[in-house]
Design a protein around this motif. Sequence first.
Motif: not given
Length: 330
Positions: A208-222
Amino acid sequence: MRNYFLTASLLLLGSGAALAQPNPRPLTLEEYQKAKAFQIKDLDTESYVKFENAYVLDRYEARKPYFITGDDGLKKRIDLYKLVAKAGMQEIGTMIFYTTENGKRYQALLPDFTADGKVWEKYFEDIHAIDKQEPNFVLKLSYVLSKELSFQQYKNLNQGKDLHAEAGHYGSDICFPGHQLVALADGGHKPLRDIVAGDRVASIHPETRQLGFAEVQGLTVHAAKNYALTRLDVVAVREQASQGSTHAHLASRVLEATPNHPLPTLAGPKPAGEVAVGEQILCLNAHTQAYEPHTVLRKQEYAGGEQPVYNLVASEGSTFILNGVLVLQK
């Protein structure tokens, strides 16, 4: 104004289409050095100019100049001329005149495909030297050559390298280098490596190309390794053709990812390493501030050097925006 995006068909022209002679004689290194000094005084009026009664610069296919405006708003002009050896009227190269918004002119000589390797090495040195002085020179030149001189000659800008041959770590880690910028919900940006739980990031629905927002739960680091990386240079082009010239606004984005990271192309999700030149992915067009299809103009794969790679997991949605490019969460 005629709006469209650069498509694969522009990149898949036969290499012979740019050549009037099926077997032109090679451009020599001595001729290459000499011809680089050939000048056109007035690019608007001079279309056929003789030099030393031995060579001719003939405007390529009587083409109009290209005017290309980048994301910085600066307009560049590119003119192409065939370099013809009068003996036998052999086309032995293509002269490129690149004029900046301040009137400064750069020029480069693209050899014919029969030229010796030393001539090509000198050409690569010359265009990359210009690129250091004039940012995005090679990108803008690639756009014009992809339209006029075929995909085969565009590949020559990458020096004919087998980009898969460079050593790098290929594994199951699906991530990105950490220096790239994540779009935040407040309109700002933050390097991926600095993202923390609780940050709110922008997300786009790929259909749909609709803009939304989300809260980060965590950052994965390798862990840091010499990861193989795929780099995609993508562009969106809006052209306006007039009687005397072609004006193009060129919006560009660059993304680096591990080759196995899936990207949402218009044809469906694909690993970055399998995305082909000519395919389209959604990006932010800085000129229109809309998320629009951008076309992959150039693709490189290389070892990125010892570094960790990152990805984020958000509370909702499946995407986030990295360097202005729509990417999938892990």
